[in-house]
Design a protein around this motif. Structure first.
Motif, PDB file in Angstrom:
ATOM      1  N   GLY A 186       0.786  -1.222   0.000  1.00 43.49           N
ATOM      2  CA  GLY A 186       0.000   0.000   0.000  1.00 43.49           C
ATOM      3  C   GLY A 186       0.816   1.270   0.000  1.00 43.49           C
ATOM      4  N   GLN A 187       1.789   1.354   0.896  1.00 49.81           N
ATOM      5  CA  GLN A 187       2.473   2.629   1.108  1.00 49.81           C
ATOM      6  C   GLN A 187       3.692   2.817   0.212  1.00 49.81           C
ATOM      7  OE1 GLN A 187       2.842   1.740   5.189  1.00 49.81           O
ATOM      8  NE2 GLN A 187       0.715   2.255   5.594  1.00 49.81           N
ATOM      9  N   GLU A 188       3.937   1.867  -0.648  1.00 51.06           N
ATOM     10  CA  GLU A 188       5.053   1.974  -1.570  1.00 51.06           C
ATOM     11  C   GLU A 188       4.646   1.380  -2.910  1.00 51.06           C
ATOM     12  OE1 GLU A 188       4.190  -1.387  -0.050  1.00 51.06           O
ATOM     13  OE2 GLU A 188       5.408  -0.239   1.366  1.00 51.06           O
ATOM     14  N   THR A 189       5.361   1.743  -3.963  1.00 52.42           N
ATOM     15  CA  THR A 189       5.073   1.155  -5.264  1.00 52.42           C
ATOM     16  C   THR A 189       5.516  -0.309  -5.266  1.00 52.42           C
ATOM     17  OG1 THR A 189       7.229   1.789  -6.160  1.00 52.42           O
ATOM     18  CG2 THR A 189       5.414   3.359  -6.440  1.00 52.42           C
ATOM     19  N   PRO A 190       4.898  -1.146  -6.105  1.00 51.56           N
ATOM     20  CA  PRO A 190       5.302  -2.547  -6.169  1.00 51.56           C
ATOM     21  C   PRO A 190       6.781  -2.748  -6.492  1.00 51.56           C
ATOM     22  CG  PRO A 190       3.173  -2.271  -7.200  1.00 51.56           C
ATOM     23  CD  PRO A 190       3.673  -0.892  -6.883  1.00 51.56           C
ATOM     24  N   VAL A 191       7.352  -1.922  -7.366  1.00 49.60           N
ATOM     25  CA  VAL A 191       8.765  -2.119  -7.710  1.00 49.60           C
ATOM     26  C   VAL A 191       9.669  -1.770  -6.529  1.00 49.60           C
ATOM     27  CG1 VAL A 191       9.183   0.184  -8.716  1.00 49.60           C
ATOM     28  CG2 VAL A 191      10.492  -1.782  -9.522  1.00 49.60           C
ATOM     29  N   THR A 192       9.288  -0.763  -5.734  1.00 50.19           N
ATOM     30  CA  THR A 192      10.055  -0.445  -4.533  1.00 50.19           C
ATOM     31  C   THR A 192      10.003  -1.605  -3.542  1.00 50.19           C
ATOM     32  OG1 THR A 192       9.713   1.934  -4.762  1.00 50.19           O
ATOM     33  CG2 THR A 192      10.227   1.130  -2.563  1.00 50.19           C
ATOM     34  N   LEU A 193       8.833  -2.193  -3.408  1.00 51.10           N
ATOM     35  CA  LEU A 193       8.676  -3.324  -2.499  1.00 51.10           C
ATOM     36  C   LEU A 193       9.490  -4.525  -2.978  1.00 51.10           C
ATOM     37  CD1 LEU A 193       7.443  -4.651  -0.076  1.00 51.10           C
ATOM     38  CD2 LEU A 193       5.316  -4.979  -1.347  1.00 51.10           C
ATOM     39  N   ARG A 194       9.459  -4.782  -4.273  1.00 51.72           N
ATOM     40  CA  ARG A 194      10.250  -5.908  -4.794  1.00 51.72           C
ATOM     41  C   ARG A 194      11.743  -5.656  -4.584  1.00 51.72           C
ATOM     42  NH1 ARG A 194       9.225 -10.155  -9.494  1.00 51.72           N
ATOM     43  NH2 ARG A 194      11.302 -11.084  -9.499  1.00 51.72           N
ATOM     44  N   ARG A 195      12.182  -4.419  -4.804  1.00 47.61           N
ATOM     45  CA  ARG A 195      13.590  -4.095  -4.571  1.00 47.61           C
ATOM     46  C   ARG A 195      13.973  -4.368  -3.121  1.00 47.61           C
ATOM     47  NH1 ARG A 195      13.609   1.329  -4.889  1.00 47.61           N
ATOM     48  NH2 ARG A 195      13.835   1.338  -7.157  1.00 47.61           N
ATOM     49  N   ALA A 196      13.116  -3.974  -2.183  1.00 49.44           N
ATOM     50  CA  ALA A 196      13.409  -4.199  -0.768  1.00 49.44           C
ATOM     51  C   ALA A 196      13.523  -5.691  -0.463  1.00 49.44           C
ATOM     52  CB  ALA A 196      12.326  -3.558   0.100  1.00 49.44           C
ATOM     53  N   ILE A 197      12.606  -6.480  -1.004  1.00 51.12           N
ATOM     54  CA  ILE A 197      12.659  -7.933  -0.787  1.00 51.12           C
ATOM     55  C   ILE A 197      13.956  -8.511  -1.333  1.00 51.12           C
ATOM     56  CG2 ILE A 197      11.594 -10.121  -1.442  1.00 51.12           C
ATOM     57  CD1 ILE A 197       8.884  -8.636  -1.444  1.00 51.12           C
ATOM     58  N   GLU A 198      14.323  -8.086  -2.533  1.00 56.86           N
ATOM     59  CA  GLU A 198      15.551  -8.600  -3.145  1.00 56.86           C
ATOM     60  C   GLU A 198      16.790  -8.141  -2.380  1.00 56.86           C
ATOM     61  OE1 GLU A 198      15.152  -7.225  -7.127  1.00 56.86           O
ATOM     62  OE2 GLU A 198      13.810  -8.876  -7.741  1.00 56.86           O
ATOM     63  N   ASP A 199      16.782  -6.898  -1.896  1.00 55.45           N
ATOM     64  CA  ASP A 199      17.924  -6.391  -1.141  1.00 55.45           C
ATOM     65  C   ASP A 199      18.064  -7.084   0.213  1.00 55.45           C
ATOM     66  OD1 ASP A 199      18.621  -4.694  -3.169  1.00 55.45           O
ATOM     67  OD2 ASP A 199      17.833  -2.866  -2.224  1.00 55.45           O
ATOM     68  N   ILE A 200      16.951  -7.467   0.817  1.00 54.95           N
ATOM     69  CA  ILE A 200      17.008  -8.196   2.095  1.00 54.95           C
ATOM     70  C   ILE A 200      17.645  -9.560   1.876  1.00 54.95           C
ATOM     71  CG2 ILE A 200      15.566  -9.346   3.829  1.00 54.95           C
ATOM     72  CD1 ILE A 200      13.674  -6.860   3.537  1.00 54.95           C
ATOM     73  N   GLY A 201      17.226 -10.249   0.843  1.00 61.03           N
ATOM     74  CA  GLY A 201      17.909 -11.474   0.442  1.00 61.03           C
ATOM     75  C   GLY A 201      17.540 -12.731   1.209  1.00 61.03           C
ATOM     76  N   TYR A 202      16.555 -12.686   2.069  1.00 59.94           N
ATOM     77  CA  TYR A 202      16.132 -13.877   2.812  1.00 59.94           C
ATOM     78  C   TYR A 202      15.100 -14.652   1.987  1.00 59.94           C
ATOM     79  CZ  TYR A 202      18.369 -12.495   7.225  1.00 59.94           C
ATOM     80  OH  TYR A 202      19.281 -12.178   8.208  1.00 59.94           O
ATOM     81  N   ASP A 203      15.011 -15.966   2.251  1.00 58.13           N
ATOM     82  CA  ASP A 203      14.079 -16.786   1.473  1.00 58.13           C
ATOM     83  C   ASP A 203      12.722 -16.951   2.154  1.00 58.13           C
ATOM     84  OD1 ASP A 203      14.685 -18.490   3.562  1.00 58.13           O
ATOM     85  OD2 ASP A 203      15.518 -20.084   2.310  1.00 58.13           O
ATOM     86  N   ASN A 204      12.507 -16.264   3.272  1.00 59.18           N
ATOM     87  CA  ASN A 204      11.223 -16.359   3.973  1.00 59.18           C
ATOM     88  C   ASN A 204      10.496 -15.012   3.972  1.00 59.18           C
ATOM     89  OD1 ASN A 204      13.236 -15.339   5.803  1.00 59.18           O
ATOM     90  ND2 ASN A 204      11.841 -15.715   7.517  1.00 59.18           N
TER      91      ASN A 204
END
Length: 272
Positions: free
Chosen positions: A151-169
């Motif tokens: 909601g509070q961020e664009t989908p691409v920003t959210l995907r970038r954050a997930i990829e930068d975190i790098g965890y599989d869960n």
């Protein structure tokens, strides 16, 4: 796909589960904003109610303390883990929430992280990711997935954050209405970006913002701008097989009426 509903955690959990079953559902997400409820006694109360009513709790939606303003101005300063002034305290609450969810054998742990900066070089982006890695590590120890509420961020920003975190869960609890109400994305197109990370769905509806300060208006499912026929079809296309959890942010008999109608709409679309 199965249809459930969001339920607030309190001492009346047996009544809530009885209502859930009376509405023809057997799954829910459990939401709590009060860490004082994260007790062994409360967990046991929930566990007993789960057995009694044969309910599947698909996720624990964990809130946090401190000021909360749901708009585009003060929301930047108050929501989630983004504001440095509240980050440490809220991280501690969320980690306690993860331990609490483990006592109820809940697999998915969900929260709003806040307005994740579009700029990956923003110090609030890097600082929040440090905190999130600690929280997500705790979730991993507890056998849980951590899900960002959209909601509070664009989908691409959210995907970038997930990829930068790098965890599989790490994944997403996608709320299609939030994406509209915050003016961040068309939820159907968002599924193209977030696809494999979508592990939970909220069944909610709403409108785009009518001005530059306030969120769009929430609506009963089917009366907002989410194109649910196309949205459900897209979920099937990307292979989503989890639950759709109805959220209607009002109370009383009108809320129950809207939930029952939402379930009818969703069940019909799922069966197409």
């Amino acid at each position: 796909m199965n249809v459930g509903v969001l339920i607030e955690l309190n001492n009346n959990i047996n009544e809530k589960f009885e209502e859930l079953r009376a509405m023809g559902m057997n799954s829910c997400q459990l939401v709590c904003w009060d860490e004082n409820k994260f007790t062994d006694d409360m967990a046991e109360l929930v566990n007993q109610a789960v057995k009694k009513y044969d309910v599947n709790i698909t996720a624990f939606w964990c809130g946090w303390s401190g000021p909360v303003t749901w708009d585009f101005y003060d929301g930047q300063l108050t929501l989630g883990l983004i504001p440095p002034a509240y980050r440490f305290q809220r991280l501690q609450t969320l980690m306690l929430g993860s331990d609490f969810a483990k006592k109820m054998n809940i697999r998915d742990f969900v929260t709003h992280v806040g307005y994740i900066p579009e700029n990956p070089y923003d110090e609030n982006y890097t600082g929040t990711l440090v905190a999130l890695k600690k929280l997500i590590g705790k979730c991993k120890e507890n056998g849980q997935n951590f899900l960002f509420e959209t909601g509070q961020e664009t989908p691409v920003t959210l995907r970038r954050a997930i990829e930068d975190i790098g965890y599989d869960n790490v994944g997403v609890n996608l709320d299609p209405a939030n994406l509209l109400m915050y003016g961040k994305a068309n939820p159907i197109d968002a599924l193209d970006i977030l696809d494999k990370y979508v592990l939970g769905i909220h069944g909610k509806d709403g409108m785009y913002p009518a001005d530059g300060k306030n969120l769009g208006e929430e609506k009963p499912l089917g009366e907002g701008r989410v194109d649910y026929p196309k949205f459900i079809a897209k979920l099937k296309e990307i292979g989503y097989q989890g639950d759709i959890t109805i959220e209607r942010e009002i109370s009383g008999e009108e809320q129950k009426k809207d939930i029952i109608m939402a379930k009818k709409i969703l069940d019909e679309l799922i069966q197409v």
